[in-house]
Design a protein around this motif. Structure first.
Motif, PDB file in Angstrom:
ATOM      1  N   LYS A  20      29.799   5.990  57.883  1.00 30.17           N
ATOM      2  CA  LYS A  20      30.172   4.747  57.206  1.00 30.17           C
ATOM      3  C   LYS A  20      31.164   5.019  56.073  1.00 30.17           C
ATOM      4  N   ALA A  21      30.928   6.067  55.300  1.00 31.65           N
ATOM      5  CA  ALA A  21      31.831   6.427  54.204  1.00 31.65           C
ATOM      6  C   ALA A  21      33.209   6.813  54.733  1.00 31.65           C
ATOM      7  N   ARG A  22      33.237   7.558  55.821  1.00 31.84           N
ATOM      8  CA  ARG A  22      34.526   7.957  56.408  1.00 31.84           C
ATOM      9  C   ARG A  22      35.289   6.757  56.957  1.00 31.84           C
ATOM     10  N   ARG A  23      34.575   5.824  57.577  1.00 30.08           N
ATOM     11  CA  ARG A  23      35.231   4.617  58.092  1.00 30.08           C
ATOM     12  C   ARG A  23      35.802   3.787  56.952  1.00 30.08           C
ATOM     13  N   ALA A  24      35.060   3.677  55.860  1.00 31.94           N
ATOM     14  CA  ALA A  24      35.548   2.927  54.701  1.00 31.94           C
ATOM     15  C   ALA A  24      36.802   3.586  54.133  1.00 31.94           C
ATOM     16  N   GLU A  25      36.796   4.888  54.027  1.00 27.03           N
ATOM     17  CA  GLU A  25      37.968   5.611  53.524  1.00 27.03           C
ATOM     18  C   GLU A  25      39.156   5.440  54.470  1.00 27.03           C
ATOM     19  N   ARG A  26      38.893   5.493  55.774  1.00 27.57           N
ATOM     20  CA  ARG A  26      39.956   5.289  56.761  1.00 27.57           C
ATOM     21  C   ARG A  26      40.551   3.897  56.624  1.00 27.57           C
ATOM     22  N   ASN A  27      39.691   2.890  56.474  1.00 26.11           N
ATOM     23  CA  ASN A  27      40.189   1.518  56.334  1.00 26.11           C
ATOM     24  C   ASN A  27      41.042   1.360  55.083  1.00 26.11           C
ATOM     25  N   LYS A  28      40.658   2.031  53.992  1.00 29.07           N
ATOM     26  CA  LYS A  28      41.473   1.997  52.770  1.00 29.07           C
ATOM     27  C   LYS A  28      42.838   2.624  53.030  1.00 29.07           C
ATOM     28  N   LEU A  29      42.848   3.744  53.719  1.00 23.42           N
ATOM     29  CA  LEU A  29      44.118   4.414  54.009  1.00 23.42           C
ATOM     30  C   LEU A  29      45.002   3.573  54.923  1.00 23.42           C
ATOM     31  N   VAL A  30      44.421   2.909  55.902  1.00 26.27           N
ATOM     32  CA  VAL A  30      45.193   2.043  56.802  1.00 26.27           C
ATOM     33  C   VAL A  30      45.808   0.894  56.010  1.00 26.27           C
ATOM     34  N   ALA A  31      45.032   0.288  55.111  1.00 21.89           N
ATOM     35  CA  ALA A  31      45.547  -0.804  54.284  1.00 21.89           C
ATOM     36  C   ALA A  31      46.674  -0.313  53.377  1.00 21.89           C
ATOM     37  N   GLU A  32      46.511   0.873  52.816  1.00 22.50           N
ATOM     38  CA  GLU A  32      47.558   1.442  51.958  1.00 22.50           C
ATOM     39  C   GLU A  32      48.822   1.710  52.764  1.00 22.50           C
ATOM     40  N   ARG A  33      48.653   2.213  53.996  1.00 19.29           N
ATOM     41  CA  ARG A  33      49.816   2.471  54.846  1.00 19.29           C
ATOM     42  C   ARG A  33      50.560   1.185  55.158  1.00 19.29           C
ATOM     43  N   LYS A  34      49.817   0.106  55.435  1.00 15.49           N
ATOM     44  CA  LYS A  34      50.459  -1.177  55.727  1.00 15.49           C
ATOM     45  C   LYS A  34      51.254  -1.678  54.534  1.00 15.49           C
ATOM     46  N   LYS A  35      50.702  -1.519  53.335  1.00 15.79           N
ATOM     47  CA  LYS A  35      51.423  -1.928  52.128  1.00 15.79           C
ATOM     48  C   LYS A  35      52.714  -1.128  51.981  1.00 15.79           C
ATOM     49  N   LEU A  36      52.613   0.171  52.200  1.00 16.23           N
ATOM     50  CA  LEU A  36      53.795   1.027  52.086  1.00 16.23           C
ATOM     51  C   LEU A  36      54.834   0.693  53.153  1.00 16.23           C
ATOM     52  N   GLU A  37      54.379   0.381  54.376  1.00 14.49           N
ATOM     53  CA  GLU A  37      55.300  -0.004  55.436  1.00 14.49           C
ATOM     54  C   GLU A  37      56.036  -1.291  55.069  1.00 14.49           C
ATOM     55  N   THR A  38      55.303  -2.240  54.478  1.00 15.31           N
ATOM     56  CA  THR A  38      55.910  -3.498  54.057  1.00 15.31           C
ATOM     57  C   THR A  38      56.972  -3.244  52.996  1.00 15.31           C
ATOM     58  N   LYS A  39      56.645  -2.375  52.046  1.00 11.63           N
ATOM     59  CA  LYS A  39      57.623  -2.044  51.001  1.00 11.63           C
ATOM     60  C   LYS A  39      58.854  -1.360  51.602  1.00 11.63           C
ATOM     61  N   LEU A  40      58.622  -0.462  52.563  1.00 14.64           N
ATOM     62  CA  LEU A  40      59.749   0.224  53.192  1.00 14.64           C
ATOM     63  C   LEU A  40      60.663  -0.744  53.945  1.00 14.64           C
ATOM     64  N   VAL A  41      60.072  -1.707  54.626  1.00 15.39           N
ATOM     65  CA  VAL A  41      60.878  -2.703  55.338  1.00 15.39           C
ATOM     66  C   VAL A  41      61.720  -3.493  54.350  1.00 15.39           C
ATOM     67  N   LYS A  42      61.122  -3.878  53.218  1.00 18.78           N
ATOM     68  CA  LYS A  42      61.869  -4.619  52.202  1.00 18.78           C
ATOM     69  C   LYS A  42      63.022  -3.788  51.657  1.00 18.78           C
ATOM     70  N   ILE A  43      62.754  -2.518  51.393  1.00 22.50           N
ATOM     71  CA  ILE A  43      63.799  -1.622  50.891  1.00 22.50           C
ATOM     72  C   ILE A  43      64.901  -1.450  51.936  1.00 22.50           C
ATOM     73  N   ASP A  44      64.523  -1.280  53.204  1.00 27.54           N
ATOM     74  CA  ASP A  44      65.511  -1.150  54.276  1.00 27.54           C
ATOM     75  C   ASP A  44      66.407  -2.382  54.353  1.00 27.54           C
ATOM     76  N   ARG A  45      65.803  -3.556  54.180  1.00 29.67           N
ATOM     77  CA  ARG A  45      66.602  -4.793  54.225  1.00 29.67           C
ATOM     78  C   ARG A  45      67.529  -4.898  53.033  1.00 29.67           C
ATOM     79  N   GLN A  46      67.088  -4.433  51.869  1.00 28.31           N
ATOM     80  CA  GLN A  46      67.963  -4.439  50.700  1.00 28.31           C
ATOM     81  C   GLN A  46      69.137  -3.488  50.911  1.00 28.31           C
ATOM     82  N   ILE A  47      68.850  -2.337  51.497  1.00 21.78           N
ATOM     83  CA  ILE A  47      69.924  -1.374  51.788  1.00 21.78           C
ATOM     84  C   ILE A  47      70.897  -1.977  52.799  1.00 21.78           C
ATOM     85  N   ALA A  48      70.373  -2.626  53.821  1.00 20.21           N
ATOM     86  CA  ALA A  48      71.235  -3.250  54.825  1.00 20.21           C
ATOM     87  C   ALA A  48      72.087  -4.352  54.200  1.00 20.21           C
TER      88      ALA A  48
END
Length: 132
Positions: A20-48
């Motif tokens: 259960k603890a590992r799944r919770a940690e994994r879910n936190k990491l997945v959510a963090e990755r999604k946030k970072l991906e969203t930021k990267l897309v925004k940055i890519d669009r600004q560069i474009a």
């Protein structure tokens, strides 16, 4: 040779708690990755926008495109949570789900969508849930 009490195997309850603890940690990491991906897309669009402007003041196509409309993503976030949430938390959840927006006041946009859509019920001031 050391003497003493032998180490025992972890119980099933201990193993389940570790899973259960590992799944919770994994879910936190997945959510963090999604946030970072969203930021990267925004940055890519600004560069474009800088690369493709050709000296003009307006940049065509700079508005983000999403697979689902905002109210549908809000509904998914609220349904997944299962309880009433504050508007800011809903906005964060929507962005974590990968919804892109170029709005400077995205929380306000989410609030408007919550007010307009009949699927959402206001539980108390600033708190919304999925209507029954």
């Amino acid at each position: 040779m050391p003497r003493g009490r032998p180490k025992s195997q972890p119980s099933i309850a201990d193993l389940q708690a570790m899973i259960k603890a590992r799944r919770a940690e994994r879910n936190k990491l997945v959510a963090e990755r999604k946030k970072l991906e969203t930021k990267l897309v925004k940055i890519d669009r600004q560069i474009a926008a800088f690369d493709g402007s050709n000296g003009s003041t307006s940049v065509g196509g700079s508005r983000p495109r999403n697979d689902k409309p905002l109210p549908d993503v809000i509904h998914e976030v609220l349904k997944k949570n299962g309880k009433a949430m504050k508007v800011g938390a809903i906005a964060d959840g929507v962005e974590a789900a990968g919804y892109l927006s170029s709005s400077a006041n995205f929380k306000g946009i989410v609030n408007q969508a919550l007010i307009k859509d009949k699927r959402f019920k206001q539980e108390s001031r600033g708190m919304y849930k999925v209507g029954r």
